[in-house]
Each structure stands twice: as structure tokens, then as C-alpha cells.
Design a protein around this motif. Structure first.
Motif, PDB file in Angstrom:
ATOM      1  N   ILE A 166       0.824  -1.202   0.000  1.00  0.00           N
ATOM      2  CA  ILE A 166       0.000   0.000   0.000  1.00  0.00           C
ATOM      3  C   ILE A 166       0.862   1.256   0.000  1.00  0.00           C
ATOM      4  N   GLN A 167       2.066   1.164   0.590  1.00  0.00           N
ATOM      5  CA  GLN A 167       2.912   2.335   0.759  1.00  0.00           C
ATOM      6  C   GLN A 167       3.898   2.555  -0.384  1.00  0.00           C
ATOM      7  N   HIS A 168       3.847   1.738  -1.433  1.00  0.00           N
ATOM      8  CA  HIS A 168       4.852   1.847  -2.487  1.00  0.00           C
ATOM      9  C   HIS A 168       4.752   3.203  -3.194  1.00  0.00           C
ATOM     10  N   ALA A 169       5.850   3.951  -3.198  1.00  0.00           N
ATOM     11  CA  ALA A 169       5.832   5.344  -3.646  1.00  0.00           C
ATOM     12  C   ALA A 169       5.607   5.494  -5.141  1.00  0.00           C
ATOM     13  N   ASP A 170       6.051   4.532  -5.941  1.00  0.00           N
ATOM     14  CA  ASP A 170       5.915   4.640  -7.395  1.00  0.00           C
ATOM     15  C   ASP A 170       4.607   4.025  -7.901  1.00  0.00           C
ATOM     16  N   PHE A 171       4.293   2.832  -7.440  1.00  0.00           N
ATOM     17  CA  PHE A 171       3.100   2.142  -7.932  1.00  0.00           C
ATOM     18  C   PHE A 171       1.814   2.777  -7.388  1.00  0.00           C
ATOM     19  N   ARG A 172       1.798   3.120  -6.099  1.00  0.00           N
ATOM     20  CA  ARG A 172       0.643   3.764  -5.456  1.00  0.00           C
ATOM     21  C   ARG A 172      -0.673   3.087  -5.865  1.00  0.00           C
ATOM     22  N   PRO A 173      -0.857   1.835  -5.469  1.00  0.00           N
ATOM     23  CA  PRO A 173      -1.990   1.071  -5.995  1.00  0.00           C
ATOM     24  C   PRO A 173      -3.349   1.419  -5.402  1.00  0.00           C
ATOM     25  N   VAL A 174      -3.368   2.068  -4.234  1.00  0.00           N
ATOM     26  CA  VAL A 174      -4.618   2.228  -3.491  1.00  0.00           C
ATOM     27  C   VAL A 174      -5.194   3.623  -3.706  1.00  0.00           C
ATOM     28  N   VAL A 175      -6.492   3.669  -4.012  1.00  0.00           N
ATOM     29  CA  VAL A 175      -7.156   4.949  -4.239  1.00  0.00           C
ATOM     30  C   VAL A 175      -8.094   5.329  -3.099  1.00  0.00           C
ATOM     31  N   ASP A 176      -8.559   4.352  -2.334  1.00  0.00           N
ATOM     32  CA  ASP A 176      -9.448   4.639  -1.206  1.00  0.00           C
ATOM     33  C   ASP A 176      -9.204   3.575  -0.138  1.00  0.00           C
ATOM     34  N   PHE A 177      -9.482   3.974   1.109  1.00  0.00           N
ATOM     35  CA  PHE A 177      -9.053   3.113   2.201  1.00  0.00           C
ATOM     36  C   PHE A 177      -9.905   3.364   3.431  1.00  0.00           C
ATOM     37  N   GLY A 178     -10.211   2.288   4.167  1.00  0.00           N
ATOM     38  CA  GLY A 178     -10.890   2.401   5.447  1.00  0.00           C
ATOM     39  C   GLY A 178     -10.363   1.366   6.413  1.00  0.00           C
ATOM     40  N   GLY A 179      -9.910   1.801   7.580  1.00  0.00           N
ATOM     41  CA  GLY A 179      -9.364   0.878   8.566  1.00  0.00           C
ATOM     42  C   GLY A 179      -8.027   1.351   9.080  1.00  0.00           C
ATOM     43  N   CYS A 180      -7.115   0.422   9.291  1.00  0.00           N
ATOM     44  CA  CYS A 180      -5.794   0.706   9.849  1.00  0.00           C
ATOM     45  C   CYS A 180      -4.737   0.580   8.758  1.00  0.00           C
ATOM     46  N   PHE A 181      -4.128   1.700   8.405  1.00  0.00           N
ATOM     47  CA  PHE A 181      -3.103   1.717   7.360  1.00  0.00           C
ATOM     48  C   PHE A 181      -1.938   0.801   7.739  1.00  0.00           C
ATOM     49  N   ALA A 182      -1.506   0.874   8.992  1.00  0.00           N
ATOM     50  CA  ALA A 182      -0.384   0.062   9.449  1.00  0.00           C
ATOM     51  C   ALA A 182      -0.696  -1.425   9.360  1.00  0.00           C
ATOM     52  N   SER A 183      -1.958  -1.783   9.564  1.00  0.00           N
ATOM     53  CA  SER A 183      -2.348  -3.188   9.482  1.00  0.00           C
ATOM     54  C   SER A 183      -2.141  -3.743   8.085  1.00  0.00           C
ATOM     55  N   VAL A 184      -2.456  -2.934   7.056  1.00  0.00           N
ATOM     56  CA  VAL A 184      -2.269  -3.391   5.685  1.00  0.00           C
ATOM     57  C   VAL A 184      -0.780  -3.605   5.394  1.00  0.00           C
ATOM     58  N   MET A 185       0.076  -2.881   6.098  1.00  0.00           N
ATOM     59  CA  MET A 185       1.516  -3.092   5.983  1.00  0.00           C
ATOM     60  C   MET A 185       1.996  -4.290   6.802  1.00  0.00           C
ATOM     61  N   GLY A 186       1.137  -4.807   7.689  1.00  0.00           N
ATOM     62  CA  GLY A 186       1.479  -6.032   8.398  1.00  0.00           C
ATOM     63  C   GLY A 186       1.537  -5.960   9.902  1.00  0.00           C
TER      64      GLY A 186
ATOM     65  N   MET B 170       3.760   8.277  16.577  1.00  0.00           N
ATOM     66  CA  MET B 170       4.907   7.756  15.833  1.00  0.00           C
ATOM     67  C   MET B 170       4.458   7.087  14.542  1.00  0.00           C
ATOM     68  N   CYS B 171       3.367   6.323  14.618  1.00  0.00           N
ATOM     69  CA  CYS B 171       2.860   5.628  13.442  1.00  0.00           C
ATOM     70  C   CYS B 171       2.439   6.629  12.367  1.00  0.00           C
ATOM     71  N   GLN B 172       1.660   7.622  12.757  1.00  0.00           N
ATOM     72  CA  GLN B 172       1.183   8.599  11.784  1.00  0.00           C
ATOM     73  C   GLN B 172       2.320   9.446  11.213  1.00  0.00           C
ATOM     74  N   ASN B 173       3.277   9.794  12.057  1.00  0.00           N
ATOM     75  CA  ASN B 173       4.409  10.582  11.571  1.00  0.00           C
ATOM     76  C   ASN B 173       5.207   9.809  10.524  1.00  0.00           C
ATOM     77  N   ASN B 174       5.457   8.550  10.812  1.00  0.00           N
ATOM     78  CA  ASN B 174       6.276   7.746   9.903  1.00  0.00           C
ATOM     79  C   ASN B 174       5.550   7.388   8.618  1.00  0.00           C
ATOM     80  N   LEU B 175       4.241   7.176   8.721  1.00  0.00           N
ATOM     81  CA  LEU B 175       3.468   6.814   7.538  1.00  0.00           C
ATOM     82  C   LEU B 175       2.958   8.032   6.780  1.00  0.00           C
ATOM     83  N   LYS B 176       3.137   9.215   7.393  1.00  0.00           N
ATOM     84  CA  LYS B 176       2.622  10.455   6.785  1.00  0.00           C
ATOM     85  C   LYS B 176       1.128  10.308   6.466  1.00  0.00           C
ATOM     86  N   TYR B 177       0.407   9.868   7.491  1.00  0.00           N
ATOM     87  CA  TYR B 177      -1.011   9.519   7.337  1.00  0.00           C
ATOM     88  C   TYR B 177      -1.749   9.959   8.591  1.00  0.00           C
ATOM     89  N   SER B 178      -2.840  10.673   8.418  1.00  0.00           N
ATOM     90  CA  SER B 178      -3.665  11.093   9.539  1.00  0.00           C
ATOM     91  C   SER B 178      -4.732  10.031   9.791  1.00  0.00           C
TER      92      SER B 178
END
Length: 223
Positions: free
Chosen positions: A157-177, A201-209
Motif C-alpha cells: 500500500i505504501q509503495h511510492a511509485d506504484f501507489r496502488p490504493v485509491v481509497d481506504f478504510g481501517g488501519c493503514f499500518a495493518s495493511v503493511m502487516g 509515531m505511526c502517523q508521523n512515519n506513515l505520513k497519514y492522519s
């Protein structure tokens, strides 16, 4: 007070990186298990079973010691079908085409075992993920990067070039594992408190609110 040892039962670079954000000092000692799902096994039961088996397997190496074992397992579910890590380019290509432009679910289970007291605590996080309509050329370029092969569903989900995800609901960190707020609330049951402000820390590192972190820590069934 001296913190008990924490063992991460995984060789995943992403899980190691994310667990370090908690401030806990930890070691790694991975379990080597057959990860095939059982016939007809629902995704939540599948990841819970595997996470628990990983924790119990590694715990046998530290019998009676004041150690916590942390294990996790992630799968992508498209309807009733579970999409694990692709074995080769052909399988990665098929997964990415199947998920393209559609919504699927990502299940991540945690298992935290207090070895000395023989207590196993578990949690499951479910996220809704909608993929953008990326092209076949983009799929091929992504496969050539080598990134899909150690990831459930064949994508990050976090891949900077491919950016496969357009919409999301839940825990971003969970999708990363590794759903870190779910981990914090599970560890709190045995007064195992992380040194860092985990949601921040999670939000800062993932740049995600994250809109659900407080609800997760409050014990609500979100994500």
C-alpha cells in the motif's frame, strides 16, 4: 522497572521497522510453518490461527522465561478467496489484475504471548482497500521492481511509485502487516506499555492522519 524481553516471531523487514516505532527493544526469532489455509477457512480465522501458531512455536524455545512473543499474519481476501504472497511473476500479475479497480479486505491478526504465565492474547484488524485502475504496463513495471513477491495480494500500500490504493478504510499500518494501536491495546492487558507515543509515531512515519486510532485504543471494534 525492567521490561521483559520482546521477541518478534517474524523476519519481515516492515514489521521490524514498524515495531521499532513503539520504542520497545526487541529481538527476532521467526517461526517456520506451513501457511496454507485449511479448506473453507474464513480469512479472520486463518490469520488468527497462523499468528497463534507462530507465537506458540517460538514460545517453546523460551519456556518459563519472562519473555513476550509477538507474532502476526496478514492476508488479502477477495470475497471468499485468500490471496497470499505470489509465488512468481505470473501469480503476481493475476492477483494485481484481479484486484484492479475493486475493493477487497486485508486481515491482519496479532498474537502476543506471555511465555512465563502461558497467556496468549490475540486481536484481528480488518481494513477495506480500494485499488485504482492501474494499467497493465504499470503492473509489469511493478513486477520488475521485485516488490510484490513477499506481500499478501502482491502489493504494498505504501509503495511510492506504484501507489496502488485509491481509497481506504481501517488501519493503514495493518495493511503493511502490523496494526500498532491494536498491539498497544493488547499489550495493555498485561501492563506492557510502549515507551513511545505509538499513534503519533505511526502517523508521523506513515505520513497519514489516522481517523480511528483513539477508537482502537478505547477498545472499539473498528479496523
Amino acid at each position: 522497572m525492567t521490561q521483559p524481553r520482546l521477541i518478534l516471531a517474524s523476519n519481515s523487514p516492515r514489521r521490524r521497522q514498524m515495531l521499532a516505532w513503539t520504542g520497545w527493544t526487541f529481538e527476532t526469532d521467526a517461526a517456520d510453518l506451513n501457511e496454507d489455509p485449511l479448506p473453507g477457512e474464513p480469512p479472520g480465522e486463518y490469520v488468527s490461527r497462523l499468528a497463534g501458531e507462530k507465537a506458540r512455536t517460538v514460545a517453546q524455545r523460551y519456556a518459563g522465561e519472562p519473555v513476550f512473543i509477538l507474532a502476526a499474519d496478514t492476508t488479502v481476501a477477495d470475497g471468499y478467496d485468500l490471496l497470499g504472497k505470489p509465488a512468481d511473476a505470473q501469480e503476481a500479475r493475476a492477483m494485481l489484475r484481479r484486484l484492479r479497480g475493486r475493493t477487497h479486505q486485508v486481515y491482519t491478526a496479532l498474537a502476543l504471548m506471555d511465555v512465563q504465565n502461558a497467556v496468549l492474547m490475540q486481536d484481528v484488524c480488518v481494513s477495506q482497500v480500494t485499488m485504482r485502475p492501474y494499467s497493465d504496463v504499470e503492473i509489469e513495471n511493478y513486477i520488475q521492481s521485485g516488490d510484490p513477491f513477499d506481500k499478501a495480494g502482491g502489493y504494498a500500500i505504501q509503495h511510492a511509485d506504484f501507489r496502488p490504493v485509491v481509497d481506504f478504510g481501517g488501519c493503514f499500518a495493518s495493511v503493511m502487516g502490523l496494526p500498532l494501536c491494536h498491539l498497544q491495546r493488547t499489550a495493555a492487558r498485561v501492563n506492557f506499555v510502549p515507551p513511545h507515543n505509538v499513534p503519533q509515531m505511526c502517523q508521523n512515519n506513515l505520513k497519514y492522519s489516522c481517523p480511528i486510532w483513539q477508537a482502537v485504543l478505547d477498545g472499539e471494534s473498528v479496523g
